[in-house]
Design an enzyme around this catalytic site. Structure first.
Site, PDB file in Angstrom:
ATOM      1  N   ASP A   1      32.620 -50.582  27.585  1.00  0.00           N
ATOM      2  CA  ASP A   1      33.648 -51.373  28.287  1.00  0.00           C
ATOM      3  C   ASP A   1      33.592 -52.841  27.861  1.00  0.00           C
ATOM      4  OD1 ASP A   1      34.732 -49.268  29.791  1.00  0.00           O
ATOM      5  OD2 ASP A   1      33.126 -49.415  31.269  1.00  0.00           O
ATOM      6  N   GLY A   2      32.363 -53.330  27.637  1.00  0.00           N
ATOM      7  CA  GLY A   2      32.199 -54.726  27.203  1.00  0.00           C
ATOM      8  C   GLY A   2      32.898 -54.964  25.864  1.00  0.00           C
TER       9      GLY A   2
ATOM     10  N   GLU B   1      37.892 -59.487  35.718  1.00  0.00           N
ATOM     11  CA  GLU B   1      37.833 -60.413  36.842  1.00  0.00           C
ATOM     12  C   GLU B   1      37.478 -61.830  36.415  1.00  0.00           C
ATOM     13  OE1 GLU B   1      34.510 -59.754  35.430  1.00  0.00           O
ATOM     14  OE2 GLU B   1      34.586 -58.089  36.832  1.00  0.00           O
TER      15      GLU B   1
ATOM     16  N   ARG C   1      31.847 -70.829  52.133  1.00  0.00           N
ATOM     17  CA  ARG C   1      30.515 -71.307  51.732  1.00  0.00           C
ATOM     18  C   ARG C   1      29.675 -70.080  51.400  1.00  0.00           C
ATOM     19  NH1 ARG C   1      32.260 -74.866  55.373  1.00  0.00           N
ATOM     20  NH2 ARG C   1      31.836 -77.075  55.027  1.00  0.00           N
TER      21      ARG C   1
ATOM     22  N   THR D   1      36.810 -51.682  39.725  1.00  0.00           N
ATOM     23  CA  THR D   1      35.678 -50.751  39.690  1.00  0.00           C
ATOM     24  C   THR D   1      34.438 -51.395  39.066  1.00  0.00           C
ATOM     25  OG1 THR D   1      36.659 -49.952  37.640  1.00  0.00           O
ATOM     26  CG2 THR D   1      37.052 -48.635  39.609  1.00  0.00           C
TER      27      THR D   1
ATOM     28  N   ASN E   1      33.722 -56.294  41.225  1.00  0.00           N
ATOM     29  CA  ASN E   1      34.339 -56.224  42.548  1.00  0.00           C
ATOM     30  C   ASN E   1      33.754 -55.089  43.390  1.00  0.00           C
ATOM     31  OD1 ASN E   1      36.709 -56.529  44.550  1.00  0.00           O
ATOM     32  ND2 ASN E   1      36.932 -54.437  43.817  1.00  0.00           N
TER      33      ASN E   1
ATOM     34  N   ALA F   1      28.483 -63.053  48.761  1.00  0.00           N
ATOM     35  CA  ALA F   1      27.496 -63.540  49.731  1.00  0.00           C
ATOM     36  C   ALA F   1      27.960 -64.783  50.491  1.00  0.00           C
ATOM     37  CB  ALA F   1      26.161 -63.806  49.021  1.00  0.00           C
TER      38      ALA F   1
HETATM   39  P1  NAD Z   1      27.395 -55.567  30.892  1.00  0.00           P
HETATM   40  O1  NAD Z   1      27.062 -54.957  29.593  1.00  0.00           O
HETATM   41  O2  NAD Z   1      26.296 -56.076  31.766  1.00  0.00           O
HETATM   42  O3  NAD Z   1      28.347 -54.530  31.667  1.00  0.00           O
HETATM   43  C1  NAD Z   1      28.189 -54.322  32.963  1.00  0.00           C
HETATM   44  C2  NAD Z   1      28.631 -52.927  33.334  1.00  0.00           C
HETATM   45  O4  NAD Z   1      29.964 -53.016  33.817  1.00  0.00           O
HETATM   46  C3  NAD Z   1      28.646 -51.850  32.244  1.00  0.00           C
HETATM   47  O5  NAD Z   1      28.020 -50.699  32.740  1.00  0.00           O
HETATM   48  C4  NAD Z   1      30.135 -51.567  32.027  1.00  0.00           C
HETATM   49  O6  NAD Z   1      30.408 -50.232  31.637  1.00  0.00           O
HETATM   50  C5  NAD Z   1      30.672 -51.853  33.398  1.00  0.00           C
HETATM   51  N1  NAD Z   1      32.103 -52.170  33.433  1.00  0.00           N
HETATM   52  C6  NAD Z   1      32.772 -53.081  32.704  1.00  0.00           C
HETATM   53  N2  NAD Z   1      34.074 -53.045  33.022  1.00  0.00           N
HETATM   54  C7  NAD Z   1      34.207 -52.071  33.976  1.00  0.00           C
HETATM   55  C8  NAD Z   1      35.300 -51.585  34.710  1.00  0.00           C
HETATM   56  N3  NAD Z   1      36.518 -52.100  34.558  1.00  0.00           N
HETATM   57  N4  NAD Z   1      35.077 -50.610  35.623  1.00  0.00           N
HETATM   58  C9  NAD Z   1      33.844 -50.103  35.809  1.00  0.00           C
HETATM   59  N5  NAD Z   1      32.764 -50.530  35.145  1.00  0.00           N
HETATM   60  C10 NAD Z   1      32.946 -51.507  34.242  1.00  0.00           C
HETATM   61  O7  NAD Z   1      28.346 -56.797  30.700  1.00  0.00           O
HETATM   62  P2  NAD Z   1      29.568 -56.947  29.745  1.00  0.00           P
HETATM   63  O8  NAD Z   1      29.626 -55.792  28.826  1.00  0.00           O
HETATM   64  O9  NAD Z   1      29.542 -58.328  29.212  1.00  0.00           O
HETATM   65  O10 NAD Z   1      30.742 -56.788  30.789  1.00  0.00           O
HETATM   66  C11 NAD Z   1      31.111 -57.847  31.625  1.00  0.00           C
HETATM   67  C12 NAD Z   1      31.453 -57.218  32.938  1.00  0.00           C
HETATM   68  O11 NAD Z   1      30.260 -56.911  33.629  1.00  0.00           O
HETATM   69  C13 NAD Z   1      32.199 -58.142  33.857  1.00  0.00           C
HETATM   70  O12 NAD Z   1      33.579 -58.119  33.623  1.00  0.00           O
HETATM   71  C14 NAD Z   1      31.819 -57.621  35.215  1.00  0.00           C
HETATM   72  O13 NAD Z   1      32.796 -56.748  35.747  1.00  0.00           O
HETATM   73  C15 NAD Z   1      30.559 -56.824  34.998  1.00  0.00           C
HETATM   74  N6  NAD Z   1      29.519 -57.402  35.833  1.00  0.00           N
HETATM   75  C16 NAD Z   1      29.142 -56.693  36.922  1.00  0.00           C
HETATM   76  C17 NAD Z   1      28.218 -57.220  37.789  1.00  0.00           C
HETATM   77  C18 NAD Z   1      27.837 -56.418  39.004  1.00  0.00           C
HETATM   78  O14 NAD Z   1      28.365 -55.314  39.172  1.00  0.00           O
HETATM   79  N7  NAD Z   1      26.965 -56.938  39.842  1.00  0.00           N
HETATM   80  C19 NAD Z   1      27.663 -58.473  37.564  1.00  0.00           C
HETATM   81  C20 NAD Z   1      28.070 -59.173  36.446  1.00  0.00           C
HETATM   82  C21 NAD Z   1      29.024 -58.628  35.577  1.00  0.00           C
END
Ligand code: NAD
Length: 267
Positions: A45-46, A127, A152, A165, A168, A189
């Protein structure tokens, strides 16, 4: 048919990209980095997030398709061993009713980031988040030019339906089907007590609404747009709304959203 392949850069993705190019050349597809009809992302996905940002300026005339090298992704539905089939589909006669692909379009979020030093425009596929670098952030959230709440806490996440998904979901936000033109605001938070109060629930806004987030103290902020991180110390506000542009995915076979959700989180 002109195509471009963007791979994750690891050994497996590089090898798959090479084999894609060989098969594509045999089928008469044209490799074109400047004006591809289809961008193929090989990785996860990244990688699709990278592909989207690399071709954002051609979003109206480019469609995307994803090949995953690990487990099934939200944006990548083809497996590595299915690349020959994918190339064949891409090379097929688009007027042949069996091969005619479907184009599926997903909404994006449009951002106008106003800083003391200038204005930045961005569009996100997953996002946008606004988070603290050092301590609690203080952010005023206005909806349709009316003050809604003073936030805050650790930050705020504004997601697209297809991004609902991802981050969020970790914040307890709702999953939204990407056929719904909307964006979602979720809290990261929040501080809630007798003195400070926020809504607590995620908010889903339709495509004719907008939201402005104002920085309400001098603060160092981390702003993320999908996988891109920006440090900002002079933020005034960010306006978020559903973007006029959409991302197009080319589908040679069905890839239903709720099946993806089930496979990713339950199965
Ligand atoms: P990453 O490699 O850490 O990917 C994070 C995970 O998010 C991977 O498992 C990926 O498959 C999943 N993901 C990405 N887009 C998705 C989607 N639309 N629906 C479901 N899962 C999805 O980081 P990256 O590859 O640089 O991706 C950046 C994304 O990581 C950001 O857009 C954000 O959505 C996600 N992210 C998630 C968290 C969290 O869940 N706490 C925190 C930071 C970033």
């Amino acid at each position: 048919m002109r195509y471009y392949v963007l791979d994750r850069g690891d050994q497996l993705s590089l090898e798959l990209a090479e084999s894609f190019h060989k098969l594509a050349a045999d089928q008469g597809l044209i490799r074109d980095a400047d004006s591809p009809d289809i961008v193929v992302s090989i990785g996860g996905d990244g990688t699709m997030l990278h592909a989207f940002h690399s071709f954002m300026d051609r979003i109206a005339s480019t469609a995307f398709v994803g090949v995953h090298t690990g487990h099934l992704g939200f944006y990548a539905d083809w497996k590595a061993d299915e690349i020959p089939e994918l190339v064949q589909m891409m090379a097929g006669d688009p007027e042949d009713s069996h091969l005619k692909p479907r184009i599926v379009q997903y909404p994006l979020v449009d951002l106008e980031i106003v800083k003391q030093s200038g204005v930045l425009k961005h569009v996100c596929l997953n996002e946008f988040t606004l988070k603290s670098v050092d301590g609690t952030v203080v952010l005023q959230v206005d909806i349709n030019d009316h003050m809604f709440e003073m936030f805050r806490g650790d930050g705020i996440c504004v997601s697209t339906p297809s991004g609902s998904t991802a981050y969020n979901k970790s914040l307890g936000g709702a999953m939204i089907h990407p056929s719904i033109e909307a964006f979602q605001i979720s809290e990261i938070a929040s501080i809630n007590n007798r003195v400070f109060r926020t809504m607590g629930s995620s908010l889903v806004l339709p495509n004719h609404h907008h939201c402005d987030i104002y920085s309400r103290k001098e603060q160092n902020l981390l702003l993320t747009v999908d996988h891109v991180n920006l440090r900002v110390s002079d933020l005034i506000s960010v306006r978020c709304k559903v973007a006029e542009q959409k991302i197009s995915f080319v589908r040679y076979r069905p890839f239903p959203f709720w099946t993806r959700v089930r496979n990713a989180f339950l199965d």
